[in-house]
Motif scaffolding. Structure first.
Motif, short mmCIF file in Angstrom:
data_model
loop_
_atom_site.label_atom_id
_atom_site.label_comp_id
_atom_site.label_asym_id
_atom_site.label_seq_id
_atom_site.Cartn_x
_atom_site.Cartn_y
_atom_site.Cartn_z
N PHE A 176 0.85 -1.18 0.00
CA PHE A 176 0.00 0.00 0.00
C PHE A 176 0.89 1.23 0.00
O PHE A 176 1.88 1.29 0.73
N ASN A 177 0.53 2.22 -0.80
CA ASN A 177 1.27 3.48 -0.86
C ASN A 177 0.25 4.60 -0.80
O ASN A 177 -0.54 4.77 -1.73
N GLY A 178 0.22 5.35 0.32
CA GLY A 178 -0.78 6.40 0.46
C GLY A 178 -0.49 7.34 1.60
O GLY A 178 0.58 7.33 2.20
N LEU A 179 -1.49 8.15 1.92
CA LEU A 179 -1.38 9.17 2.95
C LEU A 179 -1.81 8.59 4.30
O LEU A 179 -2.91 8.05 4.42
N LEU A 180 -0.94 8.70 5.29
CA LEU A 180 -1.25 8.24 6.64
C LEU A 180 -2.17 9.25 7.30
O LEU A 180 -1.78 10.37 7.57
N ILE A 196 -5.83 6.15 0.06
CA ILE A 196 -5.26 5.92 -1.27
C ILE A 196 -6.34 6.24 -2.29
O ILE A 196 -7.36 5.55 -2.35
N GLU A 197 -6.14 7.29 -3.09
CA GLU A 197 -7.07 7.69 -4.15
C GLU A 197 -8.52 7.73 -3.65
O GLU A 197 -9.40 7.06 -4.18
N ASN A 198 -8.77 8.51 -2.62
CA ASN A 198 -10.10 8.71 -2.03
C ASN A 198 -10.73 7.45 -1.43
O ASN A 198 -11.93 7.40 -1.22
N THR A 199 -9.93 6.42 -1.18
CA THR A 199 -10.38 5.21 -0.50
C THR A 199 -9.55 5.06 0.76
O THR A 199 -8.33 5.18 0.71
N GLU A 200 -10.21 4.80 1.89
CA GLU A 200 -9.47 4.64 3.14
C GLU A 200 -9.38 3.17 3.51
O GLU A 200 -10.35 2.42 3.40
N PHE A 201 -8.18 2.77 3.93
CA PHE A 201 -7.91 1.41 4.37
C PHE A 201 -7.52 1.45 5.83
O PHE A 201 -6.74 2.30 6.26
N ARG A 202 -8.08 0.53 6.60
CA ARG A 202 -7.76 0.41 8.03
C ARG A 202 -6.92 -0.85 8.19
O ARG A 202 -7.43 -1.97 8.03
N LEU A 203 -5.63 -0.68 8.48
CA LEU A 203 -4.68 -1.78 8.54
C LEU A 203 -4.20 -1.99 9.96
O LEU A 203 -3.89 -1.03 10.67
N ALA A 204 -4.12 -3.25 10.38
CA ALA A 204 -3.66 -3.59 11.73
C ALA A 204 -2.15 -3.40 11.84
O ALA A 204 -1.39 -3.83 10.97
#
Length: 65
Positions: free
Chosen positions: A27-31, A43-51
Motif C-alpha cells: 500500500f502506498n498512500g497518505l497516513l 489511497i485515491e479517495n479510499t481509506e484502508f484500516r490496517l492492523a
C-alpha cells in the motif's frame, strides 16, 4: 510502533503487510490516523484500516522540493 506512526500522520508512506488485506500486500498512500492498534491509510479517495501487528515494513515516501 504506534508512536512512530502517530509522529508521521499526514505523510506519504509505503506499507508492506505480512498477510494480504483485500488481496494486496503493498500500500502506498497518505497516513491519516492511528488508533486502537490500526492505521488509517488514504489511497485515491479510499481509506484502508490496517492492523499494526500485520505490518511487515513501513517507510516514508521521500518528497523532493
Amino acid at each position: 510502533k504506534s508512536a512512530d506512526f502517530q509522529r508521521f500522520c499526514g505523510a506519504q508512506i509505503n506499507v508492506r503487510l505480512r498477510i494480504p488485506f483485500n488481496e494486496r500486500r503493498n500500500f502506498n498512500g497518505l497516513l491519516k490516523s492511528v488508533d486502537g492498534g490500526f492505521i488509517c491509510l488514504s489511497i485515491e479517495n479510499t481509506e484502508f484500516r490496517l492492523a499494526l501487528e500485520n505490518i511487515d515494513k513501513a517507510r516514508l515516501v521521500p518528497v523532493y522540493k
